[in-house]
Design an enzyme around this catalytic site. Structure first.
Site, PDB file in Angstrom:
ATOM      1  N   HIS A 128      -7.988   0.908 -63.095  1.00 54.34           N
ATOM      2  CA  HIS A 128      -8.606   2.138 -63.592  1.00 54.34           C
ATOM      3  C   HIS A 128      -7.515   3.091 -64.042  1.00 54.34           C
ATOM      4  CE1 HIS A 128     -11.857   0.748 -60.679  1.00 54.34           C
ATOM      5  NE2 HIS A 128     -12.345   0.593 -61.894  1.00 54.34           N
ATOM      6  N   TYR A 289     -20.251  -0.258 -50.693  1.00 57.18           N
ATOM      7  CA  TYR A 289     -21.158   0.122 -51.774  1.00 57.18           C
ATOM      8  C   TYR A 289     -21.158  -1.015 -52.783  1.00 57.18           C
ATOM      9  CZ  TYR A 289     -16.914   1.463 -54.332  1.00 57.18           C
ATOM     10  OH  TYR A 289     -15.678   1.469 -54.929  1.00 57.18           O
ATOM     11  N   GLU A 311      -7.354  -0.516 -51.439  1.00 58.42           N
ATOM     12  CA  GLU A 311      -7.296   0.931 -51.650  1.00 58.42           C
ATOM     13  C   GLU A 311      -6.099   1.439 -50.866  1.00 58.42           C
ATOM     14  OE1 GLU A 311      -9.394   2.182 -53.681  1.00 58.42           O
ATOM     15  OE2 GLU A 311     -11.088   0.797 -53.711  1.00 58.42           O
TER      16      GLU A 311
END
Length: 496
Positions: A128, A289, A311
């Protein structure tokens, strides 16, 4: 709502339900991917963890960018690394971004560019555009390995026993634009084919960065990999989504192995394993999620590559002054994760009994619906498995009899070769032996390939022939001397 109940709904209402279901998919936004949700959308909590990741990203200012390498500076750093560490590296591009930026990759090995029967690992950063920590940390990793090769045992182990590939930036266009998606504003971690989301199967709409990764997987035989993200501190493992799209624990066939790999990273980290939000600092993706079209699940399904989503920073775009601290906190985790490829699991090669040559067979473990393919060049396989358990391992290939064996995998890696008999071959050979002290329960050859046994035989015969020749020569000389002693030549008369 379950699928069988949907069938009983009137057609208009059914369409409304389906549209709402599809509309909800891209709202799963966070460090792992997705579009930013619209303001006002309720954010679900993971225990006491408020999903701050789902909030709109503040504008990325020039002050925030200062201290980070630009795309041109990153390219220069990659090329400089290639020159400085040419003995252990290879620089290459896996493709180009939408705007034509090369996707530079670094291969680190004692034999870069050469195909070997060694496991390969890949790190991918900057998936990203607004999560640039990975590109900085990965360059730190590359330089550390180069500087510490033959000095540090862990660095030496990785360089000499694996092929490590590093892609610092998968999304250089998104970084330049200071946004999550690429130049087409597509989230690259939603662009891969998905087992639960068939709309992603249309190859025509695949982004060039995604296609580059997919082609890369086909070219290299990766055993495992990890992508680096920012916005949380946790090691995420498959599955990322669930069949009914609900938020729930949805484990893949190799769930135990993935949990082990995620724990290797978390427990080696400065404080990831101490997380109060995620037990042990790890999480199943669908429980955290659900997302669809992610790179992690695609690697596992289509590449046999065990990929984690890491992460590594609570903040997506931390201050540049914090980058060195983040690198130090993740350094040992990254090294131990790569080293686990050779420290644990089952490794070996698959041969054909009639020719002795390696064959691209496949390996399966009873009770685990996942197949690992051996390479076509060396027939080598590297099967990640959670240690401390017993397994029944099966090697097979079309045209050959499958072979199976029971093993007990300890804390260290196990070597296990297979020699497969083609259908119609004669039986009666000795069972396959391996370093676990067990034997396959099918017919097979010895633990040395046929050609190697033949080479040993010829060498033995050659040495035997040489010794025999020396012995005959010695006997001949001894016989000549005996004859000379028993029958001395007559004395010649002496002239007076």
């Amino acid at each position: 709502m379950a699928i069988p109940r949907l069938r009983s709904l009137p057609l208009p209402l059914l369409l409304v339900v389906l549209l709402r279901a599809f509309a909800s998919l891209p709202i799963q936004a966070a460090a792992r991917g997705g579009l930013d949700p619209s303001p006002g959308i309720a954010v679900e909590k993971h225990g006491a963890f408020s999903r701050g990741l789902l909030q709109d990203m503040p504008e990325i200012t020039d002050e925030m960018v200062r201290g980070y390498m630009s795309n041109s500076e990153l390219e220069g750093a990659v090329q400089d690394f290639g020159r400085r560490c040419a003995n252990v590296s290879r620089i290459y591009s896996i493709g180009k971004s939408v705007n034509g930026s090369p996707l530079w990759a670094i291969e680190i090995s004692d034999k870069p560019g050469l195909k070997e029967a060694e496991p390969a690992f890949k790190f991918i950063g900057n998936v990203h555009g607004d999560e640039p920590v990975g590109r900085e940390v990965l360059m730190q990793l590359a330089y550390w390995l180069c500087d510490n090769y033959l000095k540090d045992p862990l660095a030496t182990l990785i360089v000499e026993n694996t092929h490590l590939h590093i892609l610092p930036s998968m999304n250089p266009d998104g970084f330049a634009l200071r946004r999550r998606g690429n130049a087409n504003n597509v989230d690259l971690n939603r662009d891969f084919p998905d087992q639960f989301f068939p709309l992603n199967d249309d190859i025509k709409h695949r982004q060039p960065e995604t296609r580059a990764i997919m082609n890369w997987i086909k070219q290299e035989h990766f055993t495992a990999s990890a992508s680096l993200h920012g916005g949380a501190l946790v090691a995420n493992y498959p599955w990322d989504g669930s069949r009914d799209t609900r938020k729930q624990y949805y484990g893949c066939p190799d769930d135990k192995t993935f949990r082990y790999m995620a724990s290797v990273y978390s427990q080696s980290h400065y404080n990831m394993s101490l997380s109060k939000e995620f037990e042990g600092g790890i999480t199943n993706g669908a429980l955290w999620y659900p997302i669809y079209g992610g790179m992690q699940d695609w690697n596992y399904i289509h590449g046999g590559c065990f990929e984690l989503t890491l992460e590594i920073s609570d903040v997506k775009w931390p201050k540049a002054s914090e980058l060195l601290v983040i690198w130090k906190q993740n350094k040992l985790s990254m090294l131990n994760l790569v080293a686990s490829l050779v420290k644990t699991g089952v490794h070996g090669r698959i041969f054909a009994a009639d020719t002795g040559r390696p064959i691209p067979g496949s390996l399966m473990v009873k009770g685990i619906d996942s197949k690992i393919n051996a390479s076509g060049t060396f027939g080598n396989y590297h099967r990640m498995l959670a240690p401390g358990q017993s397994y029944e391992v099966v090697a097979s290939m079309e045209g050959f009899r499958p072979k199976r064996t029971h093993i007990m995998l300890g804390r260290e890696a196990m070597n296990l070769d297979f020699i497969l008999d083609p259908y119609g071959a004669l039986k009666g050979a000795k069972p396959l032996r391996n370093d676990c002290g067990c034997s396959c329960n099918d017919d097979g050859g010895s633990n040395k390939p046929f050609l190697l046994r033949e080479a040993y035989l010829w060498l033995y015969l050659l040495v035997l022939f040489f010794l025999l020749a020396l012995y005959l020569l010695f006997r001949r000389r001894m016989a000549s001397r005996l004859v000379a002693q028993r029958h001395p030549p007559p004395k010649r008369p002496v002239a007076v």
